[in-house]
Design a protein around this motif. Sequence first.
Motif, PDB file in Angstrom:
ATOM      1  N   GLY A 161      -4.443   9.967  14.697  1.00 10.55           N
ATOM      2  CA  GLY A 161      -3.195   9.357  15.130  1.00 10.55           C
ATOM      3  C   GLY A 161      -1.971  10.180  14.771  1.00 10.55           C
ATOM      4  N   PRO A 162      -0.790   9.727  15.217  1.00 12.69           N
ATOM      5  CA  PRO A 162       0.443  10.487  15.011  1.00 12.69           C
ATOM      6  C   PRO A 162       1.098  10.290  13.649  1.00 12.69           C
ATOM      7  N   GLU A 163       0.597   9.336  12.847  1.00 11.25           N
ATOM      8  CA  GLU A 163       1.213   9.062  11.546  1.00 11.25           C
ATOM      9  C   GLU A 163       0.219   9.301  10.420  1.00 11.25           C
ATOM     10  N   THR A 164       0.698   9.903   9.334  1.00 10.73           N
ATOM     11  CA  THR A 164      -0.108  10.105   8.137  1.00 10.73           C
ATOM     12  C   THR A 164       0.552   9.380   6.975  1.00 10.73           C
ATOM     13  N   TYR A 165      -0.244   8.662   6.213  1.00 12.96           N
ATOM     14  CA  TYR A 165       0.252   7.883   5.084  1.00 12.96           C
ATOM     15  C   TYR A 165      -0.488   8.283   3.818  1.00 12.96           C
ATOM     16  N   THR A 166       0.153   8.091   2.673  1.00 10.38           N
ATOM     17  CA  THR A 166      -0.644   8.010   1.454  1.00 10.38           C
ATOM     18  C   THR A 166      -1.299   6.628   1.457  1.00 10.38           C
ATOM     19  N   PHE A 167      -2.386   6.486   0.731  1.00  7.15           N
ATOM     20  CA  PHE A 167      -3.066   5.187   0.728  1.00  7.15           C
ATOM     21  C   PHE A 167      -2.136   4.101   0.191  1.00  7.15           C
ATOM     22  N   GLU A 168      -1.392   4.413  -0.867  1.00  9.22           N
ATOM     23  CA  GLU A 168      -0.482   3.404  -1.414  1.00  9.22           C
ATOM     24  C   GLU A 168       0.578   3.010  -0.385  1.00  9.22           C
ATOM     25  N   ALA A 169       1.142   3.981   0.324  1.00 12.37           N
ATOM     26  CA  ALA A 169       2.163   3.672   1.330  1.00 12.37           C
ATOM     27  C   ALA A 169       1.584   2.803   2.445  1.00 12.37           C
ATOM     28  N   LEU A 170       0.339   3.068   2.828  1.00 10.02           N
ATOM     29  CA  LEU A 170      -0.310   2.268   3.868  1.00 10.02           C
ATOM     30  C   LEU A 170      -0.464   0.828   3.397  1.00 10.02           C
ATOM     31  N   VAL A 171      -0.937   0.639   2.177  1.00  6.78           N
ATOM     32  CA  VAL A 171      -1.122  -0.708   1.636  1.00  6.78           C
ATOM     33  C   VAL A 171       0.223  -1.432   1.556  1.00  6.78           C
ATOM     34  N   ARG A 172       1.246  -0.733   1.098  1.00  5.19           N
ATOM     35  CA  ARG A 172       2.558  -1.371   0.985  1.00  5.19           C
ATOM     36  C   ARG A 172       3.120  -1.749   2.361  1.00  5.19           C
ATOM     37  N   LEU A 173       2.887  -0.909   3.359  1.00  2.00           N
ATOM     38  CA  LEU A 173       3.352  -1.229   4.703  1.00  2.00           C
ATOM     39  C   LEU A 173       2.639  -2.480   5.229  1.00  2.00           C
ATOM     40  N   ILE A 174       1.332  -2.539   5.040  1.00  2.00           N
ATOM     41  CA  ILE A 174       0.589  -3.713   5.491  1.00  2.00           C
ATOM     42  C   ILE A 174       1.088  -4.963   4.770  1.00  2.00           C
ATOM     43  N   GLY A 175       1.265  -4.853   3.460  1.00  6.09           N
ATOM     44  CA  GLY A 175       1.760  -5.995   2.691  1.00  6.09           C
ATOM     45  C   GLY A 175       3.124  -6.458   3.163  1.00  6.09           C
ATOM     46  N   GLU A 176       4.011  -5.512   3.452  1.00  4.19           N
ATOM     47  CA  GLU A 176       5.353  -5.861   3.926  1.00  4.19           C
ATOM     48  C   GLU A 176       5.293  -6.587   5.265  1.00  4.19           C
ATOM     49  N   LYS A 177       4.522  -6.067   6.207  1.00  5.94           N
ATOM     50  CA  LYS A 177       4.469  -6.659   7.547  1.00  5.94           C
ATOM     51  C   LYS A 177       3.757  -8.013   7.545  1.00  5.94           C
ATOM     52  N   LEU A 178       2.852  -8.208   6.598  1.00  7.30           N
ATOM     53  CA  LEU A 178       2.136  -9.483   6.517  1.00  7.30           C
ATOM     54  C   LEU A 178       2.866 -10.509   5.652  1.00  7.30           C
ATOM     55  N   GLY A 179       3.961 -10.100   5.027  1.00 10.17           N
ATOM     56  CA  GLY A 179       4.697 -11.006   4.153  1.00 10.17           C
ATOM     57  C   GLY A 179       3.950 -11.327   2.874  1.00 10.17           C
ATOM     58  N   SER A 180       3.140 -10.382   2.401  1.00  8.06           N
ATOM     59  CA  SER A 180       2.335 -10.616   1.205  1.00  8.06           C
ATOM     60  C   SER A 180       3.195 -10.577  -0.051  1.00  8.06           C
ATOM     61  N   ARG A 181       2.855 -11.438  -0.995  1.00  8.58           N
ATOM     62  CA  ARG A 181       3.511 -11.440  -2.307  1.00  8.58           C
ATOM     63  C   ARG A 181       2.656 -10.775  -3.374  1.00  8.58           C
ATOM     64  N   ALA A 182       1.534 -10.206  -2.951  1.00  7.87           N
ATOM     65  CA  ALA A 182       0.632  -9.575  -3.917  1.00  7.87           C
ATOM     66  C   ALA A 182       1.324  -8.401  -4.607  1.00  7.87           C
ATOM     67  N   LYS A 183       1.094  -8.289  -5.901  1.00  8.40           N
ATOM     68  CA  LYS A 183       1.618  -7.158  -6.659  1.00  8.40           C
ATOM     69  C   LYS A 183       0.635  -5.998  -6.535  1.00  8.40           C
ATOM     70  N   ILE A 184       1.145  -4.850  -6.142  1.00  5.34           N
ATOM     71  CA  ILE A 184       0.296  -3.675  -5.939  1.00  5.34           C
ATOM     72  C   ILE A 184       0.348  -2.832  -7.210  1.00  5.34           C
ATOM     73  N   ILE A 185      -0.814  -2.664  -7.849  1.00  5.00           N
ATOM     74  CA  ILE A 185      -0.875  -1.921  -9.103  1.00  5.00           C
ATOM     75  C   ILE A 185      -1.951  -0.843  -9.008  1.00  5.00           C
ATOM     76  N   HIS A 186      -1.837   0.152  -9.868  1.00  3.89           N
ATOM     77  CA  HIS A 186      -2.825   1.231  -9.906  1.00  3.89           C
ATOM     78  C   HIS A 186      -3.904   0.898 -10.935  1.00  3.89           C
ATOM     79  N   ALA A 187      -5.115   1.319 -10.618  1.00  2.87           N
ATOM     80  CA  ALA A 187      -6.240   1.091 -11.518  1.00  2.87           C
ATOM     81  C   ALA A 187      -7.175   2.282 -11.458  1.00  2.87           C
TER      82      ALA A 187
END
Length: 323
Positions: free
Chosen positions: A224-250
């Motif tokens: 596809g035409p867009e490249t993301y870091t995995f964290e950026a992809l997760v944050r974008l999905i969370g934003e568009k879905l209206g998620s309140r989940a806290k994204i943390i590293h493990a």
Amino acid sequence: MQELSAGGKTEAADVPARNEISVVTGAFGFTGKSIAQRLLSRGESVRTLTAHPERFDPFGGTVEVSPFNFADRSTLVRSLRGASTLYNTYWIRFPYRQVTYEEALANTRVLLGAAEEAGLRRIVHLSITNPSEESPHAYFRGKAILEREIRASSLSHAILRPTVIFGTEDILINNIGWFLRRFPLFLVPGSGDYGLQPVFVEDVAELVVEAGDREDNTTIDAVGPETYTFEALVRLIGEKLGSRAKIIHAAPRLALALSDVVGRIVRDVILTRDELEGLMANLLVSKGEPTGRTSFSSWLEANSATVGRRYASELARRYRAAK
């Protein structure tokens, strides 16, 4: 390429009628269904080889259905005879019970030999970005072995190398959304700065069908035409879905362990070590130019109401009997 709407629908286009017969493996599945639909829309006859001939037929009987019959080569040859092109999506995401990568390799060799014996003109094969026979990851290593064997066959061939394929029935993107909708935390394994370049399923299908029309032997990254870091992809999905989940590293080991716990609850394999290590090694990003044109961000914007509403199970799709 045909025009695609933001919601992922193929716009109507005038295409010449064709009298060819094409075989699509797994035409009732995610990617195979889109490939078969494009072939049907331009007047081709389509057959499918499937592990689940009893499952719901989305084409209303217009696609001729046969089981794979890897153990009966003569029957497999008969199911291919008269066709011009084989569109091969067959592979396994991970070993499960008696189904191993070695068996998938052996089955694909049987399929390739049967296609040669049946007199097919061309094979279009779906591989993966950055395959290597020296890879420590069995999925990528197996894909590289198959590419070599296809190139050594007598068939004209095109090899398409997609990354992560997204669309209405995908598993990875949908299940990221499912986690973000239902849990207070989302664990990003490691740094999260490794990349992926998602490609829309309809873009893949169009590239595949176009490759079937060609005569030359070719290898194409389907990206596809867009490249993301995995964290950026997760944050974008969370934003568009209206998620309140806290994204943390493990630590990757902890993320895998927790995915295994949730997997036992939903009776599925959510993520394997091989998949995670391949992702973290940046193997789902192409070094070439984009070949798909549908941006993930625009698709997500148009489909945010439905992404992640229900969990998508790999085991239910591949190994459990349809209800």
